[in-house]
Design a protein around this motif. Structure first.
Motif, short mmCIF file in Angstrom:
data_model
loop_
_atom_site.label_atom_id
_atom_site.label_comp_id
_atom_site.label_asym_id
_atom_site.label_seq_id
_atom_site.Cartn_x
_atom_site.Cartn_y
_atom_site.Cartn_z
N VAL A 22 -63.54 -9.77 -17.24
CA VAL A 22 -64.38 -8.74 -16.63
C VAL A 22 -63.67 -8.31 -15.36
CG1 VAL A 22 -66.59 -8.24 -15.55
CG2 VAL A 22 -66.50 -9.63 -17.62
N GLY A 23 -63.39 -7.01 -15.24
CA GLY A 23 -62.58 -6.53 -14.14
C GLY A 23 -63.35 -5.86 -13.02
N ALA A 24 -62.59 -5.26 -12.15
CA ALA A 24 -63.12 -4.67 -10.92
C ALA A 24 -64.13 -3.56 -11.18
CB ALA A 24 -61.98 -4.16 -10.06
N ALA A 25 -63.93 -2.76 -12.21
CA ALA A 25 -64.89 -1.69 -12.48
C ALA A 25 -66.29 -2.26 -12.70
CB ALA A 25 -64.45 -0.86 -13.68
N PHE A 26 -66.38 -3.40 -13.37
CA PHE A 26 -67.67 -4.05 -13.57
C PHE A 26 -68.17 -4.67 -12.27
CE2 PHE A 26 -70.23 -7.81 -14.39
CZ PHE A 26 -71.24 -7.28 -15.20
#
Length: 135
Positions: A22-26
């Motif tokens: 799960v990356g930064a956009a999330f």
């Protein structure tokens, strides 16, 4: 670090029960929806940083560090203070989102047009002289 920047830093480093892949956009959406309207939050209001916002800024579209997020929040605060001081800061984020979405759509059109002519399409670099924010 405090507030949104501390939250981003914690997400970037991971925590005991973090979600893998799960990356930064999330993370930034989580920070935004959990803390934007909290009056007692320390520091700058959290804003969403995703690939469309990054496109509008002329930044790479992923792999941002906590320092990049901190720089984005500072830039958004400066733009908000100069452009729409009486509006909430997420107006700047949403404007960047819309700009990034338009830039992506325009790039797709250029790519389709170049493909029909057998050319290689390029996208213009976004910079202040073309009415875009740089990071």
């Amino acid at each position: 670090k405090e507030g949104a920047c501390a939250g981003y830093d914690a997400c970037e480093r991971g925590w005991d029960d973090h979600l893998k892949h799960v990356g930064a956009a999330f993370w930034t959406k989580l920070l935004y929806f959990g803390g934007f309207d909290v009056e007692s939050r320390p520091g700058t209001a959290p804003l969403i940083l995703d690939s469309l916002v990054a496109t509008a800024l002329g930044w790479r579209t992923g792999g941002w560090s906590a320092a990049d997020y901190e720089r984005y929040l500072a830039l958004a605060s400066e733009v908000g203070a100069a452009w729409c001081p009486s509006s909430p800061l997420d107006v700047v984020e949403y404007s960047l989102f819309k700009m990034g979405k338009k830039e992506r759509a325009d790039a797709r059109v250029r790519l389709r047009g170049a493909g029909k002519r057998g050319e290689v399409a390029t996208t213009s670099a976004m910079n202040p002289s073309k009415g875009r924010w740089s990071g």
